[in-house]
Scaffold this active site. Structure first.
Site, short mmCIF file in Angstrom:
data_model
loop_
_atom_site.label_atom_id
_atom_site.label_comp_id
_atom_site.label_asym_id
_atom_site.label_seq_id
_atom_site.Cartn_x
_atom_site.Cartn_y
_atom_site.Cartn_z
N ARG A 1 0.85 -1.20 0.00
CA ARG A 1 0.00 0.00 0.00
C ARG A 1 0.88 1.25 0.00
O ARG A 1 0.63 2.18 -0.75
CB ARG A 1 -0.92 0.00 1.22
N ILE A 41 -0.89 6.67 8.61
CA ILE A 41 -1.89 5.65 8.91
C ILE A 41 -1.70 4.46 7.98
O ILE A 41 -2.45 4.26 7.02
CB ILE A 41 -3.32 6.23 8.80
N PRO A 42 -0.66 3.66 8.23
CA PRO A 42 -0.43 2.51 7.36
C PRO A 42 -1.52 1.45 7.51
O PRO A 42 -1.99 1.17 8.61
CB PRO A 42 0.93 1.97 7.82
N HIS A 43 -1.92 0.92 6.36
CA HIS A 43 -2.94 -0.14 6.32
C HIS A 43 -2.72 -0.97 5.07
O HIS A 43 -1.98 -0.57 4.18
CB HIS A 43 -4.35 0.45 6.37
N GLY A 44 -3.35 -2.09 5.00
CA GLY A 44 -3.12 -3.02 3.90
C GLY A 44 -3.88 -2.67 2.63
O GLY A 44 -4.71 -1.77 2.60
#
Length: 147
Positions: A47, A61-64
């Site tokens: 991502r 805001i790291p997310h997949g």
């Protein structure tokens, strides 16, 4: 908030050599609290390669990716504070809020987080927090808005 953000998922004195290291650490916390399968961390890194998860005010805001949703066991947050900062493509990040969300849950979580970050005082308090209870209080609005 206890379902979405556990005390053990809030780490306020971390260091990271790079944004990739910070993302891996966020993913590891999500894995450790039982929210995701180990492979989810790779989708968080993917991502970041496609679009930066830096959102301003010193927060990322790291997310997949969409493919990562199959690796999410339950919605959860991880809050990691990096007092010395992490270079995020020229921006200084001091807080990463890792997100694991099944379905479209990430949209509500991102919107609720944005509300917190749009308030300069709350965003500063989050960046400067050294007490887990402060973080829980600051982010309690997220739980309320996503219920």
């Amino acid at each position: 908030m206890s379902e979405l953000l556990e005390r053990r998922a809030i780490l306020l004195d971390r260091s990271a050599d790079s944004k990739e290291d910070a993302i891996r650490q966020c993913g590891a916390v999500l894995k450790d609290v039982g929210a995701v399968e180990p492979g989810y961390i790779d989708t968080m890194l993917a991502r970041e390669k496609s679009i930066s998860t830096y959102v301003g005010e010193g927060v990322a805001i790291p997310h997949g990716t969409l493919d990562g949703k199959a690796l999410v066991k339950r919605d959860a947050l991880a809050v990691l504070r990096f007092p010395d900062g992490v270079d995020w493509d020229g921006e200084r990040v001091s807080v990463c809020v890792g997100i694991a969300a099944a379905g479209d849950g990430h949209v509500e979580l991102l919107a609720a987080l944005a509300e917190v970050l749009l308030d300069e005082d709350r965003a500063r308090s989050l960046r400067e927090a050294t007490d887990v209870d402060v973080v829980l209080a600051l982010l309690s609005k997220i739980q309320e808005e996503t219920e």
